[in-house]
Write an enzyme that holds these catalytic residues in place. Structure first.
Site, PDB file in Angstrom:
ATOM      1  N   THR A 140       4.909   1.982  11.040  1.00 53.53           N
ATOM      2  CA  THR A 140       3.647   1.282  11.276  1.00 53.53           C
ATOM      3  C   THR A 140       3.946  -0.152  11.683  1.00 53.53           C
ATOM      4  O   THR A 140       5.080  -0.632  11.538  1.00 53.53           O
ATOM      5  CB  THR A 140       2.766   1.257  10.009  1.00 53.53           C
ATOM      6  OG1 THR A 140       3.384   0.383   9.032  1.00 53.53           O
ATOM      7  CG2 THR A 140       2.598   2.655   9.408  1.00 53.53           C
ATOM      8  N   ILE A 200       7.530   4.229   6.580  1.00 54.74           N
ATOM      9  CA  ILE A 200       6.545   4.773   7.501  1.00 54.74           C
ATOM     10  C   ILE A 200       6.501   3.900   8.743  1.00 54.74           C
ATOM     11  O   ILE A 200       6.463   2.665   8.655  1.00 54.74           O
ATOM     12  CB  ILE A 200       5.140   4.820   6.849  1.00 54.74           C
ATOM     13  CG1 ILE A 200       5.212   5.508   5.467  1.00 54.74           C
ATOM     14  CG2 ILE A 200       4.163   5.541   7.763  1.00 54.74           C
ATOM     15  CD1 ILE A 200       5.745   6.921   5.483  1.00 54.74           C
ATOM     16  N   LYS A 245       2.830  -3.572  -6.184  1.00 52.76           N
ATOM     17  CA  LYS A 245       2.633  -2.139  -6.015  1.00 52.76           C
ATOM     18  C   LYS A 245       2.855  -1.371  -7.318  1.00 52.76           C
ATOM     19  O   LYS A 245       2.224  -0.341  -7.555  1.00 52.76           O
ATOM     20  CB  LYS A 245       3.548  -1.614  -4.906  1.00 52.76           C
ATOM     21  CG  LYS A 245       3.183  -2.138  -3.521  1.00 52.76           C
ATOM     22  CD  LYS A 245       1.736  -1.814  -3.158  1.00 52.76           C
ATOM     23  CE  LYS A 245       1.399  -2.195  -1.739  1.00 52.76           C
ATOM     24  NZ  LYS A 245       0.015  -1.838  -1.367  1.00 52.76           N
ATOM     25  N   ASP A 255     -12.338  -9.951   3.977  1.00 52.37           N
ATOM     26  CA  ASP A 255     -11.163 -10.432   3.273  1.00 52.37           C
ATOM     27  C   ASP A 255     -11.269  -9.855   1.867  1.00 52.37           C
ATOM     28  O   ASP A 255     -12.174 -10.211   1.109  1.00 52.37           O
ATOM     29  CB  ASP A 255     -11.175 -11.966   3.235  1.00 52.37           C
ATOM     30  CG  ASP A 255     -10.074 -12.563   2.376  1.00 52.37           C
ATOM     31  OD1 ASP A 255      -9.335 -11.801   1.712  1.00 52.37           O
ATOM     32  OD2 ASP A 255      -9.954 -13.805   2.337  1.00 52.37           O
ATOM     33  N   TYR A 296       6.640  -7.928  -3.785  1.00 50.13           N
ATOM     34  CA  TYR A 296       5.899  -6.771  -3.275  1.00 50.13           C
ATOM     35  C   TYR A 296       5.936  -5.628  -4.284  1.00 50.13           C
ATOM     36  O   TYR A 296       4.911  -5.002  -4.583  1.00 50.13           O
ATOM     37  CB  TYR A 296       6.510  -6.335  -1.943  1.00 50.13           C
ATOM     38  CG  TYR A 296       5.849  -5.148  -1.296  1.00 50.13           C
ATOM     39  CD1 TYR A 296       4.610  -5.274  -0.665  1.00 50.13           C
ATOM     40  CD2 TYR A 296       6.469  -3.899  -1.290  1.00 50.13           C
ATOM     41  CE1 TYR A 296       4.005  -4.186  -0.052  1.00 50.13           C
ATOM     42  CE2 TYR A 296       5.872  -2.802  -0.684  1.00 50.13           C
ATOM     43  CZ  TYR A 296       4.652  -2.962  -0.065  1.00 50.13           C
ATOM     44  OH  TYR A 296       4.057  -1.870   0.539  1.00 50.13           O
TER      45      TYR A 296
END
Length: 274
Positions: A198, A196, A165, A64, A161
């Site tokens: 994923t 992307i 980032k 973690d 988010y």
């Protein structure tokens, strides 16, 4: 295999799936011994088994990234097993969306920040001493921090988010300047993927809490509409950028941003019929 990172030891966080898995696999193919960490104790060993079957060297360690004591254990284990650390890819991260920032809970904000920002800070804090010891013998090392296109521009429903980032982006630049000022040979850069393909697209909660029901997201359809190249990127394409930054081919690159987004950050263009 062309051996672009032959003889190097690389640590990849969040290496059990998606971009992290692709990075771990490609670095191994190019000659690195890979330590991949993740909270996923099922998929992590499976990735290692695939790398080993292909002739590479890799180990999995459960981690973690928000746990400071575990970071000390991880780096200690790397030093015991390999005696060095050349490359850190701080990739582990999550995405939590909300219809409006006023609907985002403080618990979700803090959880996302803990993984996406605190985890990156801890990765550098605990990896740098061993990387500096290695660099004193080899002459260099590379830290790659996984940011996002959302770390370069705003993103509706992803304000939290984007905040994490964007923080990673400037953290990378600041650490790059610290390393340069010390002349320790460690280069630090950030990578900014766009859309992307994923598994993360199925894990982004769209409501106000982390337990909210996920809305179906058509990754390819979204990319076709928003990306000048007209398609979603592949995890392997991000991994190829990370390989470049990890290798000596990027020896004069530090404090920079590698944007791999199919042209989204550059601008927009109408799609012409083929």
């Amino acid at each position: 295999m062309t051996g672009q990172v032959a003889g190097k030891v690389a640590l990849v966080t969040g290496g059990a799936s998606g971009i992290g898995q692709a990075i771990a696999e490609l670095l191994s193919e190019e000659g690195a011994s890979v330590v991949l960490t993740d909270v996923d104790e099922l998929k992590g060993p499976q990735v290692v088994a695939g790398i080993t079957k292909a002739g590479g060297e890799a180990i999995f360690l459960h981690q973690d990234v928000t746990s400071e004591p575990r970071w000390a254990e991880i780096i200690g284990e790397i030093e015991r097993r390999f005696g060095r650390l050349d490359v850190l890819v701080s990739n582990a991260g999550i995405g939590i969306g909300a219809p409006s920032i006023v609907e985002m809970s403080l618990a979700d904000w803090r959880r996302q920040t803990a993984i996406n920002l605190d985890g990156v800070f801890l990765s550098v804090k605990y990896s740098l001493p061993l990387m500096r010891k290695t660099s004193a013998k080899t002459g260099g090392g590379s830290i790659v921090m996984m940011s996002s296109l959302a770390g370069l521009r705003g993103a509706p429903t992803l304000a939290g988010y984007s905040a994490t980032k964007g923080g990673v982006r400037l953290f990378a630049k600041s650490v790059a300047m610290e390393c340069a000022s010390l002349g320790d040979g460690i280069r630090v850069n950030s990578v900014h993927p766009g859309i992307i393909d994923t598994p993360i697209w199925g894990k982004i909660p769209s409501g106000g809490t982390a337990s909210s029901q996920n809305a179906p997201i058509d990754c390819e359809g979204l990319a076709k509409a928003a990306t000048p190249l007209g398609r979603a990127g592949k995890a392997r394409e991000i991994a190829q950028g990370v390989l470049f930054l990890a290798s000596d081919a990027s020896s004069y690159l530090t404090g920079s941003e590698l944007v791999i987004d199919g042209g989204m950050f550059a601008g927009t263009t109408p799609r012409r019929p083929s």
